[in-house]
Design a protein around this motif. Structure first.
Motif, PDB file in Angstrom:
ATOM      1  N   ALA A  21      37.860  51.533  44.052  1.00  0.00           N
ATOM      2  CA  ALA A  21      37.584  52.509  42.989  1.00  0.00           C
ATOM      3  C   ALA A  21      38.847  52.872  42.216  1.00  0.00           C
ATOM      4  CB  ALA A  21      36.952  53.764  43.593  1.00  0.00           C
ATOM      5  N   THR A  22      39.973  52.885  42.898  1.00  0.00           N
ATOM      6  CA  THR A  22      41.233  53.234  42.226  1.00  0.00           C
ATOM      7  C   THR A  22      41.552  52.240  41.117  1.00  0.00           C
ATOM      8  OG1 THR A  22      42.081  54.199  44.272  1.00  0.00           O
ATOM      9  CG2 THR A  22      43.689  53.660  42.556  1.00  0.00           C
ATOM     10  N   LEU A  23      41.378  50.948  41.404  1.00  0.00           N
ATOM     11  CA  LEU A  23      41.669  49.921  40.403  1.00  0.00           C
ATOM     12  C   LEU A  23      40.690  49.989  39.237  1.00  0.00           C
ATOM     13  CD1 LEU A  23      42.406  46.865  42.723  1.00  0.00           C
ATOM     14  CD2 LEU A  23      44.047  48.391  41.621  1.00  0.00           C
ATOM     15  N   GLN A  24      39.497  50.505  39.508  1.00  0.00           N
ATOM     16  CA  GLN A  24      38.506  50.595  38.435  1.00  0.00           C
ATOM     17  C   GLN A  24      38.761  51.779  37.516  1.00  0.00           C
ATOM     18  OE1 GLN A  24      34.624  50.622  40.231  1.00  0.00           O
ATOM     19  NE2 GLN A  24      34.998  48.750  41.397  1.00  0.00           N
TER      20      GLN A  24
ATOM     21  N   CYS B  40      40.693  38.243  45.264  1.00  0.00           N
ATOM     22  CA  CYS B  40      41.202  39.254  44.339  1.00  0.00           C
ATOM     23  C   CYS B  40      40.042  39.937  43.600  1.00  0.00           C
ATOM     24  CB  CYS B  40      42.162  38.593  43.351  1.00  0.00           C
ATOM     25  SG  CYS B  40      42.773  39.675  42.046  1.00  0.00           S
ATOM     26  N   LEU B  41      39.095  39.161  43.106  1.00  0.00           N
ATOM     27  CA  LEU B  41      37.951  39.726  42.395  1.00  0.00           C
ATOM     28  C   LEU B  41      37.095  40.580  43.318  1.00  0.00           C
ATOM     29  CD1 LEU B  41      36.889  36.657  40.217  1.00  0.00           C
ATOM     30  CD2 LEU B  41      37.862  38.814  39.394  1.00  0.00           C
ATOM     31  N   ALA B  42      36.958  40.153  44.574  1.00  0.00           N
ATOM     32  CA  ALA B  42      36.194  40.959  45.527  1.00  0.00           C
ATOM     33  C   ALA B  42      36.866  42.312  45.752  1.00  0.00           C
ATOM     34  CB  ALA B  42      36.071  40.199  46.852  1.00  0.00           C
ATOM     35  N   GLU B  43      38.180  42.326  45.758  1.00  0.00           N
ATOM     36  CA  GLU B  43      38.913  43.575  45.973  1.00  0.00           C
ATOM     37  C   GLU B  43      38.766  44.519  44.789  1.00  0.00           C
ATOM     38  OE1 GLU B  43      41.226  46.460  47.762  1.00  0.00           O
ATOM     39  OE2 GLU B  43      40.389  44.628  48.647  1.00  0.00           O
TER      40      GLU B  43
ATOM     41  N   SER C 174      40.947  49.310  32.495  1.00  0.00           N
ATOM     42  CA  SER C 174      41.374  49.475  33.879  1.00  0.00           C
ATOM     43  C   SER C 174      41.931  48.163  34.413  1.00  0.00           C
ATOM     44  CB  SER C 174      40.204  49.922  34.738  1.00  0.00           C
ATOM     45  OG  SER C 174      39.228  48.900  34.803  1.00  0.00           O
ATOM     46  N   ILE C 175      42.654  48.267  35.534  1.00  0.00           N
ATOM     47  CA  ILE C 175      43.214  47.058  36.153  1.00  0.00           C
ATOM     48  C   ILE C 175      42.096  46.107  36.551  1.00  0.00           C
ATOM     49  CG2 ILE C 175      44.490  46.207  38.154  1.00  0.00           C
ATOM     50  CD1 ILE C 175      46.139  48.758  38.071  1.00  0.00           C
ATOM     51  N   ALA C 176      41.003  46.677  37.095  1.00  0.00           N
ATOM     52  CA  ALA C 176      39.884  45.826  37.499  1.00  0.00           C
ATOM     53  C   ALA C 176      39.310  45.067  36.310  1.00  0.00           C
ATOM     54  CB  ALA C 176      38.801  46.687  38.145  1.00  0.00           C
ATOM     55  N   GLU C 177      39.179  45.747  35.177  1.00  0.00           N
ATOM     56  CA  GLU C 177      38.616  45.100  34.001  1.00  0.00           C
ATOM     57  C   GLU C 177      39.545  44.022  33.464  1.00  0.00           C
ATOM     58  OE1 GLU C 177      36.689  46.332  29.655  1.00  0.00           O
ATOM     59  OE2 GLU C 177      37.436  47.880  31.040  1.00  0.00           O
ATOM     60  N   ILE C 178      40.840  44.289  33.516  1.00  0.00           N
ATOM     61  CA  ILE C 178      41.819  43.300  33.045  1.00  0.00           C
ATOM     62  C   ILE C 178      41.767  42.045  33.901  1.00  0.00           C
ATOM     63  CG2 ILE C 178      44.279  42.828  32.790  1.00  0.00           C
ATOM     64  CD1 ILE C 178      44.658  45.777  32.054  1.00  0.00           C
ATOM     65  N   VAL C 179      41.713  42.250  35.226  1.00  0.00           N
ATOM     66  CA  VAL C 179      41.673  41.097  36.135  1.00  0.00           C
ATOM     67  C   VAL C 179      40.395  40.293  35.917  1.00  0.00           C
ATOM     68  CG1 VAL C 179      41.533  40.400  38.548  1.00  0.00           C
ATOM     69  CG2 VAL C 179      43.152  42.184  37.860  1.00  0.00           C
TER      70      VAL C 179
ATOM     71  N   CYS D 242      46.704  38.967  40.018  1.00  0.00           N
ATOM     72  CA  CYS D 242      46.241  39.235  41.384  1.00  0.00           C
ATOM     73  C   CYS D 242      47.389  39.524  42.349  1.00  0.00           C
ATOM     74  CB  CYS D 242      45.415  38.057  41.897  1.00  0.00           C
ATOM     75  SG  CYS D 242      43.785  37.931  41.118  1.00  0.00           S
ATOM     76  N   LYS D 243      48.610  39.159  41.977  1.00  0.00           N
ATOM     77  CA  LYS D 243      49.760  39.441  42.844  1.00  0.00           C
ATOM     78  C   LYS D 243      49.947  40.939  43.072  1.00  0.00           C
ATOM     79  CE  LYS D 243      52.723  35.434  41.824  1.00  0.00           C
ATOM     80  NZ  LYS D 243      54.027  35.020  41.265  1.00  0.00           N
ATOM     81  N   ASP D 244      49.538  41.739  42.098  1.00  0.00           N
ATOM     82  CA  ASP D 244      49.740  43.186  42.171  1.00  0.00           C
ATOM     83  C   ASP D 244      48.512  43.932  42.691  1.00  0.00           C
ATOM     84  OD1 ASP D 244      52.292  42.839  41.067  1.00  0.00           O
ATOM     85  OD2 ASP D 244      51.468  42.879  39.021  1.00  0.00           O
ATOM     86  N   VAL D 245      47.459  43.208  43.081  1.00  0.00           N
ATOM     87  CA  VAL D 245      46.252  43.846  43.604  1.00  0.00           C
ATOM     88  C   VAL D 245      46.429  44.097  45.101  1.00  0.00           C
ATOM     89  CG1 VAL D 245      43.784  43.548  44.017  1.00  0.00           C
ATOM     90  CG2 VAL D 245      44.779  42.831  41.840  1.00  0.00           C
ATOM     91  N   PRO D 246      46.170  45.313  45.569  1.00  0.00           N
ATOM     92  CA  PRO D 246      46.317  45.617  47.007  1.00  0.00           C
ATOM     93  C   PRO D 246      45.421  44.717  47.865  1.00  0.00           C
ATOM     94  CG  PRO D 246      46.036  47.630  45.728  1.00  0.00           C
ATOM     95  CD  PRO D 246      45.767  46.498  44.793  1.00  0.00           C
ATOM     96  N   ASN D 247      45.884  44.459  49.078  1.00  0.00           N
ATOM     97  CA  ASN D 247      45.142  43.664  50.065  1.00  0.00           C
ATOM     98  C   ASN D 247      44.961  42.207  49.654  1.00  0.00           C
ATOM     99  OD1 ASN D 247      44.723  46.013  51.699  1.00  0.00           O
ATOM    100  ND2 ASN D 247      42.981  46.567  50.375  1.00  0.00           N
TER     101      ASN D 247
END
Length: 531
Positions: A234-237, A226-229, A246-251, A187-192
């Motif tokens: 869409a970019t992370l997905q 982090c999960l809400a973000e 994808s990053i979203a799926e990994i998180v 989650c450290k690398d997730v925007p916002n």
């Protein structure tokens, strides 16, 4: 009790007061319960400019304004309620159109003037149906018992700290704790998502409480953000690393509740618990029985309303992992109050529908209780204990099956006492309404004024012979019949003997007439000589 409130995405920007931080405006964070604002130099600044030191002030006036008064405190030993009760029926909230809103938005109305009575049955497992609840003519008493307070829940490991934490020590401890979490690192690398917010919250909790038990809450808070973000970004997905997920799926796959409390592994966002542990976060020790609060309706089940084939256990710490079991022992109570308990118990698979409820099947669960006394069973019950691992069972709870049509109950010194309702007999284990005629003997009838447990004689003319015999002898119908037949045979023999002797002494011809005037009258024998 710890109460945690987790807002959804739809709550963002719509909260004030205690939950006002979701608007990202500190001014509405300090809205008091009476609608006014608490203001001072600290509350006027923007949220993103406040640091750790700024959060250390204690706005007591704001905090105390949200304190629940004693009259509405649901966690008191015997809570009182100063509002208007809504009645005993099960009720549902309704949806309404907001007439003051040009868009006509709908809102949920749960006020006492707007609720509606439950009028349908859900196709789900419930302790009672709406229809049975509405037909109920009795109220379950509140019976308080002392219970074991040993909890199956695993608490956060508390660091031994006899002296107050320093800010430096708290920062170091929080960083070490956060970095142990794989999902926090991702989650450290997730925007916002700013991980320093979790660190600062963790540090403040330690300094204010001199305890580390709240560290896990700070970590779960930032993971939730982090999960809400990743859900809305869409970019992370779409982005992938080396053509993989994808990053979203990994998180999401690496984010499990409380990181499984280090007693399991996280797979696809769910905890796979180690042996001996269960629950969504592996936070339940299966070797410790669940906490039991009691049974629905204080252990009473009315056969006139529901089949009474399951026991509905209320408590905490039930889980489907392991071997959820119910240990059941049958007992019976006679009309005079004698208790007969089965020597052996049986184990049945329990159905933990939620963390706080378990269904135990009781139909045909045990063999009949051996009758050590002559009284037939008036009340049937089951003594039930539950387990999460099938080995360690907790305290027993009693379930009483009765029928409110002809049975009643009272509570004396915290224990149930059952009785037969007025106008009924209870004969050979079955209830009969006053005036009911026996199917085996039309001269027998239920008369509670004469006997509650035996058939009484009818006073009808056709039954007067039996009635007369009962009055004089006090014997049963079978004995009376035998006496009558035996008496008749004896009379015939005696008459024959008299005639034989008479003929032997007077060989002249004669006629005899024998008259029997009832079972209790003397037999008159009249001799007429035929000269």
């Amino acid at each position: 009790m710890t109460v945690q409130i987790f807002p959804s995405l739809r709550d963002v920007g719509k909260t004030k007061g205690l939950c006002g931080t979701l608007t990202n405006d500190c001014k509405d964070d300090f809205l008091k319960s009476d609608g006014t604002h608490f203001t001072n130099g600290d509350t006027a600044r923007e949220c993103n400019t406040l640091g750790l030191t700024d959060y250390s002030f204690q706005p007591d006036e704001f905090s105390f304004s949200w304190r629940v008064d004693e009259g509405n405190n649901l966690f008191k030993e015997e809570p009182t309620f100063d509002g208007n009760h809504w009645g005993a029926n099960k009720q549902l909230c309704i949806c309404r159109k907001d007439t003051n809103n040009v868009d006509g938005d709908e809102y949920i109305d749960c006020s006492s003037s707007s609720i509606v009575t439950c009028n349908r049955e859900e196709e789900v497992k419930t302790p009672q149906t709406c229809s049975s609840f509405l037909k109920k003519t009795w109220s379950a008493p509140i019976i308080r018992r002392s219970r074991s307070k040993r909890s199956p829940y695993i608490t956060s490991q508390e660091l031994d700290k006899s002296v107050a934490w320093t800010e430096a020590e708290a920062i170091e401890q929080c960083r070490l704790f956060m970095d142990k979490s794989a999902s926090f690192k991702l989650c450290k690398d997730v925007p916002n998502v700013d991980p320093t917010i979790a660190i600062n919250t963790c540090v403040l909790d330690i300094l204010l409480t001199n305890s580390t038990q709240w560290m896990i809450n700070a970590r779960e808070g930032i993971k939730g953000k982090c999960l809400a973000e990743v859900r809305v970004n869409a970019t992370l997905q779409n982005e992938t690393e080396s053509g993989g997920a994808s990053i979203a799926e990994i998180v999401k796959n690496a984010s499990c509740i409380n990181d499984c409390l280090e007693r399991g592994r996280c797979e696809n966002g769910s905890c796979i618990c180690d042996d001996g542990y269960g629950g969504g976060d592996c936070g339940i020790d299966l070797s410790i029985p669940p906490i039991i609060y009691g049974m629905i309706d204080s252990g009473l089940c009315d056969q006139s309303l529901v089949p009474c084939t399951e026991a509905y256990i209320e408590g905490d710490g039930f889980t489907s992992e392991g071997r959820p079991n119910c240990r059941i022992k049958k007992f019976q109570i006679s009309l005079i109050g004698s208790l007969q308990i089965e020597n052996q118990s049986v184990d049945r698979k329990g159905d933990p529908s939620t963390l706080m409820t378990m269904f135990c099947p009781i139909s045909s669960s045990t063999a009949k209780v051996k009758q050590s006394v002559q009284e037939p069973p008036f009340i049937t019950g089951y003594r039930i204990s539950v387990s999460n691992d099938g080995l360690n069972f907790g305290e027993e709870e009693d379930m009483f099956i009765f029928n409110s049509t002809y049975q009643d109950f009272t509570v004396v010194d915290g224990k149930y006492q059952f009785s037969l309702k007025s106008g009924f007999c209870f004969i050979d284990g079955d209830p009969y309404l006053e005036g009911t005629v026996s199917s085996f003997d039309v001269c027998r009838v239920c008369l509670p004024g004469k006997s509650l447990t035996e058939w009484s004689s009818r006073a009808d003319p056709e039954c007067r012979v039996v009635l007369k015999s009962e009055t004089t002898s006090g014997l049963g119908t079978g004995a009376i019949t035998g006496i009558v037949i035996g008496g008749a045979v004896a009379i015939i023999l005696v008459s024959g003997l008299i005639l034989w002797k008479y003929k032997s002494a007077r060989p002249k011809r004669f006629n005899s007439k024998v008259s029997m005037h009832g079972l209790d009258n003397e037999t008159a024998v009249t001799m007429q000589r035929d000269a």
